[in-house]
Design an enzyme around this catalytic site. Structure first.
Site, PDB file in Angstrom:
ATOM      1  N   LYS A  25       0.851  -1.196   0.000  1.00 28.48           N
ATOM      2  CA  LYS A  25       0.000   0.000   0.000  1.00 28.48           C
ATOM      3  C   LYS A  25       0.881   1.238   0.000  1.00 28.48           C
ATOM      4  O   LYS A  25       1.487   1.593   1.003  1.00 28.48           O
ATOM      5  CB  LYS A  25      -0.932   0.056   1.217  1.00 28.48           C
ATOM      6  N   GLY A  62       6.984   4.926   8.100  1.00 24.94           N
ATOM      7  CA  GLY A  62       6.123   6.101   8.215  1.00 24.94           C
ATOM      8  C   GLY A  62       6.321   6.731   9.576  1.00 24.94           C
ATOM      9  O   GLY A  62       7.365   6.548  10.216  1.00 24.94           O
ATOM     10  N   SER A  63       5.322   7.452  10.027  1.00 26.17           N
ATOM     11  CA  SER A  63       5.477   8.201  11.278  1.00 26.17           C
ATOM     12  C   SER A  63       5.420   7.271  12.488  1.00 26.17           C
ATOM     13  O   SER A  63       4.824   6.183  12.437  1.00 26.17           O
ATOM     14  CB  SER A  63       4.358   9.235  11.375  1.00 26.17           C
ATOM     15  N   THR A  64       5.999   7.734  13.574  1.00 26.52           N
ATOM     16  CA  THR A  64       5.963   6.976  14.830  1.00 26.52           C
ATOM     17  C   THR A  64       4.520   6.793  15.297  1.00 26.52           C
ATOM     18  O   THR A  64       4.140   5.727  15.789  1.00 26.52           O
ATOM     19  CB  THR A  64       6.806   7.729  15.879  1.00 26.52           C
ATOM     20  N   GLY A  68       3.035   4.074  13.318  1.00 26.78           N
ATOM     21  CA  GLY A  68       3.737   2.848  13.717  1.00 26.78           C
ATOM     22  C   GLY A  68       3.096   2.245  14.967  1.00 26.78           C
ATOM     23  O   GLY A  68       2.894   1.024  15.065  1.00 26.78           O
ATOM     24  N   GLU A  90       9.844   1.278  10.590  1.00 23.38           N
ATOM     25  CA  GLU A  90      10.863   2.304  10.308  1.00 23.38           C
ATOM     26  C   GLU A  90      10.158   3.641  10.467  1.00 23.38           C
ATOM     27  O   GLU A  90       9.367   4.026   9.601  1.00 23.38           O
ATOM     28  CB  GLU A  90      11.366   2.174   8.865  1.00 23.38           C
ATOM     29  N   CYS A 100      13.527  11.008   6.773  1.00 22.36           N
ATOM     30  CA  CYS A 100      13.391  10.528   8.162  1.00 22.36           C
ATOM     31  C   CYS A 100      14.654  10.808   8.965  1.00 22.36           C
ATOM     32  O   CYS A 100      14.579  11.091  10.154  1.00 22.36           O
ATOM     33  CB  CYS A 100      13.068   9.047   8.161  1.00 22.36           C
ATOM     34  N   GLU A 107       9.303  16.028  15.112  1.00 27.23           N
ATOM     35  CA  GLU A 107       9.767  15.850  13.743  1.00 27.23           C
ATOM     36  C   GLU A 107       8.964  16.779  12.833  1.00 27.23           C
ATOM     37  O   GLU A 107       7.749  16.648  12.730  1.00 27.23           O
ATOM     38  CB  GLU A 107       9.569  14.401  13.302  1.00 27.23           C
TER      39      GLU A 107
HETATM   40  P1  NAD Z   1       2.393   8.317   7.806  1.00 27.52           P
HETATM   41  O1  NAD Z   1       2.715   7.527   9.023  1.00 27.52           O
HETATM   42  O2  NAD Z   1       1.349   9.337   7.881  1.00 27.52           O
HETATM   43  O3  NAD Z   1       1.956   7.333   6.616  1.00 27.52           O
HETATM   44  C1  NAD Z   1       2.729   6.234   6.245  1.00 27.52           C
HETATM   45  C2  NAD Z   1       1.825   5.176   5.647  1.00 27.52           C
HETATM   46  O4  NAD Z   1       0.913   4.748   6.645  1.00 27.52           O
HETATM   47  C3  NAD Z   1       0.985   5.677   4.469  1.00 27.52           C
HETATM   48  O5  NAD Z   1       0.899   4.646   3.502  1.00 27.52           O
HETATM   49  C4  NAD Z   1      -0.369   5.941   5.112  1.00 27.52           C
HETATM   50  O6  NAD Z   1      -1.439   5.816   4.215  1.00 27.52           O
HETATM   51  C5  NAD Z   1      -0.419   4.870   6.175  1.00 27.52           C
HETATM   52  N1  NAD Z   1      -1.301   5.223   7.288  1.00 27.52           N
HETATM   53  C6  NAD Z   1      -1.591   6.476   7.744  1.00 27.52           C
HETATM   54  N2  NAD Z   1      -2.470   6.408   8.758  1.00 27.52           N
HETATM   55  C7  NAD Z   1      -2.755   5.098   8.955  1.00 27.52           C
HETATM   56  C8  NAD Z   1      -3.594   4.380   9.842  1.00 27.52           C
HETATM   57  N3  NAD Z   1      -4.348   5.014  10.741  1.00 27.52           N
HETATM   58  N4  NAD Z   1      -3.618   3.027   9.768  1.00 27.52           N
HETATM   59  C9  NAD Z   1      -2.864   2.380   8.851  1.00 27.52           C
HETATM   60  N5  NAD Z   1      -2.083   2.993   7.966  1.00 27.52           N
HETATM   61  C10 NAD Z   1      -2.003   4.332   8.013  1.00 27.52           C
HETATM   62  O7  NAD Z   1       3.800   8.886   7.332  1.00 27.52           O
HETATM   63  P2  NAD Z   1       4.067   9.824   6.078  1.00 27.52           P
HETATM   64  O8  NAD Z   1       3.560  11.174   6.410  1.00 27.52           O
HETATM   65  O9  NAD Z   1       3.611   9.158   4.826  1.00 27.52           O
HETATM   66  O10 NAD Z   1       5.664   9.813   6.032  1.00 27.52           O
HETATM   67  C11 NAD Z   1       6.423  10.593   6.859  1.00 27.52           C
HETATM   68  C12 NAD Z   1       6.956   9.771   8.018  1.00 27.52           C
HETATM   69  O11 NAD Z   1       7.666   8.641   7.557  1.00 27.52           O
HETATM   70  C13 NAD Z   1       7.935  10.560   8.842  1.00 27.52           C
HETATM   71  O12 NAD Z   1       7.655  10.390  10.210  1.00 27.52           O
HETATM   72  C14 NAD Z   1       9.269   9.918   8.485  1.00 27.52           C
HETATM   73  O13 NAD Z   1      10.266  10.059   9.458  1.00 27.52           O
HETATM   74  C15 NAD Z   1       8.899   8.504   8.267  1.00 27.52           C
HETATM   75  N6  NAD Z   1       9.908   7.813   7.470  1.00 27.52           N
HETATM   76  C16 NAD Z   1      10.742   6.927   8.093  1.00 27.52           C
HETATM   77  C17 NAD Z   1      11.729   6.269   7.369  1.00 27.52           C
HETATM   78  C18 NAD Z   1      12.656   5.288   8.037  1.00 27.52           C
HETATM   79  O14 NAD Z   1      13.296   4.532   7.328  1.00 27.52           O
HETATM   80  N7  NAD Z   1      12.769   5.285   9.347  1.00 27.52           N
HETATM   81  C19 NAD Z   1      11.863   6.520   5.998  1.00 27.52           C
HETATM   82  C20 NAD Z   1      10.994   7.415   5.401  1.00 27.52           C
HETATM   83  C21 NAD Z   1      10.009   8.054   6.142  1.00 27.52           C
END
Ligand code: NAD
Length: 496
Positions: free
Chosen positions: A190, A243-245, A248, A266, A301, A400
């Site tokens: 996804k 994605g975001s903490t 996560g 991650e 990130c 962040e």
């Molecule tokens: P996000 O957490 O909002 O979204 C990430 C993914 O999760 C998307 O596909 C989104 O649709 C999905 N998602 C969102 N809400 C959800 C929910 N309630 N239930 C299930 N899935 C859901 O993050 P973002 O805004 O897309 O990306 C930015 C974040 O990603 C930052 O915090 C960044 O630090 C992190 N990031 C981490 C790494 C790493 O390797 N550590 C790499 C890239 C980005």
């Protein structure tokens, strides 16, 4: 002139954009028939309408992935044959690099030069790395004594759901897909709703490379619907999330409330970038301090968002950072000379600007930037922004921001630098510039982070693991270590 430097606007106008979900080896509409607007942050215009998948599509995709897995059509192929398919896929990514780079740039706003020379080539290289690895891995024989024999075997987990963000859309997806597929799993991917286009196109390339139908499915859609349905699905064996903490943590909960699927996370970061007064080349350090926060519009990130400078050199050093920062002023993402493009969407644009306001309100000193840019384009641009006079308690030092905003803090002693570096919930990365080997190594040992860079920033390649300590998550992408999380160990004991 560089052959890649021209014609991107023309080619963008001629792009044929795939917009459907990919389930069981073919493009399909969402079961509901719904679509959502995919807006290009370059100009704020609708780029495409994309299938909006939800729980019903998740059921279809997981069933297809499960069927493919249990049939053995992929997992039981000889590793040599799986290797051939993944190498072919790597080659197809390279051959279609211009198209993929354009999709990436239009979809999420990063400069075409970055998409074409970083995101897409590194995605191909990652696929190639795991393809090449897979027929060179051995299982283990245990030290079981003369009258018995034990085998420790690695088995694929089954159906992996990869849920990924928008900042490096294809690359983050491939970091998951390549090791998961190499080890024989089926995958449901996804992509983020802001940037689904390269993932959708990749599915087609995977089939062209010879991946059997059902082994890779792609579901564009929103987090709360498609993402959550994957997280709670009883027949998904593992979630590989970037994605975001905050999100996560949701996935941990979904797992606990469903089938205890494995979760690897991650997540976010707040990387400390430390500059000691004895750094060999302060110009180089300043160039890296600017690049470390402004690359990819600060949407990284591990962006070096907290600059920790020894107070004796702070003013001189910060002046250099501000100067280098000017070269990261946003331009048209389709212009080969732009180093910085647009923020991914209107929401992220507003979020970053509100952090800038908060920084000012809490007493940080704005040294440069601080404003929206290129507003006449309709796109979502922000000037490279540098704050001085930040302390560890301020919001811009703690949260962040995920944008081009640098917070500068000072320290007097090495111990103080390390204490500030660790004063965060995150632990993704850290960097230090110094000539003193023992200070450098102390930083590497003391700072709680998955990566520590010494006299460089954001260095490494596919051979080094990447991931976080603390609330930056757990599990590692890249390197052979990534294979661990897509497999389980099975012990077989034989009495002789
Ligand atoms: P996000 O957490 O909002 O979204 C990430 C993914 O999760 C998307 O596909 C989104 O649709 C999905 N998602 C969102 N809400 C959800 C929910 N309630 N239930 C299930 N899935 C859901 O993050 P973002 O805004 O897309 O990306 C930015 C974040 O990603 C930052 O915090 C960044 O630090 C992190 N990031 C981490 C790494 C790493 O390797 N550590 C790499 C890239 C980005």
């Amino acid at each position: 002139m560089d052959a890649l430097a021209t014609n991107w606007h023309d080619r963008a106008a001629r792009l044929d954009i795939r917009t459907k979900a990919f389930i069981d080896g073919r493009y399909v509409d969402a079961a509901s028939g719904k679509t959502f607007e995919d807006v290009s942050p370059r100009d704020g215009k609708v780029l495409a309408r994309v299938a909006e998948c939800d729980a019903e599509d998740v059921d279809r995709a997981v069933a297809s992935a499960r069927k493919a897995f249990e049939s053995g059509v992929w997992r039981d192929q000889h590793p040599r044959d799986r290797k051939r398919v993944l190498l072919k896929l790597a080659q197809l990514i390279e051959q279609n690099a211009d198209e993929l780079a354009l999709l990436e740039t239009l979809d999420m706003g990063k400069p075409i030069r970055d998409s074409r020379s970083i995101d897409i080539p590194l995605s191909a290289r990652c696929m190639q790395y795991y393809g090449e690895a897979i027929d060179k891995l051995y299982d283990e024989v245990g030290p079981s004594g003369p009258n018995s024999m034990s085998l420790i075997l690695r088995e694929p987990l089954g159906v992996i759901a990869a849920v990924v963000p928008w900042n490096f859309p294809l690359m983050m997806a491939v970091w998951k897909l390549a090791p998961a597929l190499a080890t024989g799993n089926s995958v449901v991917l996804k992509p983020a709703e802001q940037s689904p286009l390269t993932a959708i196109r990749l599915a087609e390339l995977a089939v062209e490379a010879g991946l059997p139908p059902g082994v890779l499915n792609v579901l564009p859609g929103f987090g709360e619907t498609a993402g959550q349905a994957l997280g709670r699905h009883m027949d998904v064996d593992m979630i590989a999330f970037t994605g975001s903490t905050e999100v996560g943590k949701y996935f941990m909960r979904y797992s606990g409330e469903s089938n205890l699927k494995r979760v690897s996370l991650e997540c976010g970061g707040k990387t400390p970038h430390i500059v000691m007064p004895d750094a060999a080349d302060l110009d180089l350090a300043a160039k890296n301090a600017a690049g470390g926060i402004f690359f990819n519009q600060g949407e990284v990130c591990n962006a070096g968002s907290r600059l920790l400078v020894h107070e004796s050199i702070k003013d001189e050093f910060l002046a250099k950072v501000v100067e280098y920062g000017k070269s990261w002023t946003p331009g048209d993402p389709l212009d080969w000379n732009s180093r910085t493009g647009a923020m991914v969407d209107d929401r992220q644009h507003g979020r970053v600007l509100s952090y800038i306001e908060k920084g000012k309100a809490e007493g940080a000193v704005l040294k440069s930037g601080g404003n929206a840019a290129r507003t006449e384009t309709g796109g979502f641009y922000i000037e490279p922004t540098v704050f001085d006079g930040v302390d560890s308690g301020m919001t811009i030092a703690r949260e962040e921001i995920f944008g081009p905003v640098l917070s500068t803090l000072t320290f007097r002693t090495t111990e103080e630098a390390f204490r500030i570096a660790n004063d965060t919930i995150y632990g993704l990365a850290a960097a230090i510039w110094t000539k003193d080997l023992s200070v450098a190594m102390k930083a590497a040992k003391t700072i709680k982070a998955g990566s520590v860079w010494i006299n460089c920033f954001d260095a490494g390649d596919i051979t080094t693991p990447f991931g976080g300590f603390k609330q930056s998550g757990f599990g590692r992408d890249k390197s052979l270590h990534a294979l661990d999380k897509y497999t389980d160990l099975k012990s077989v004991w034989i009495e002789l």
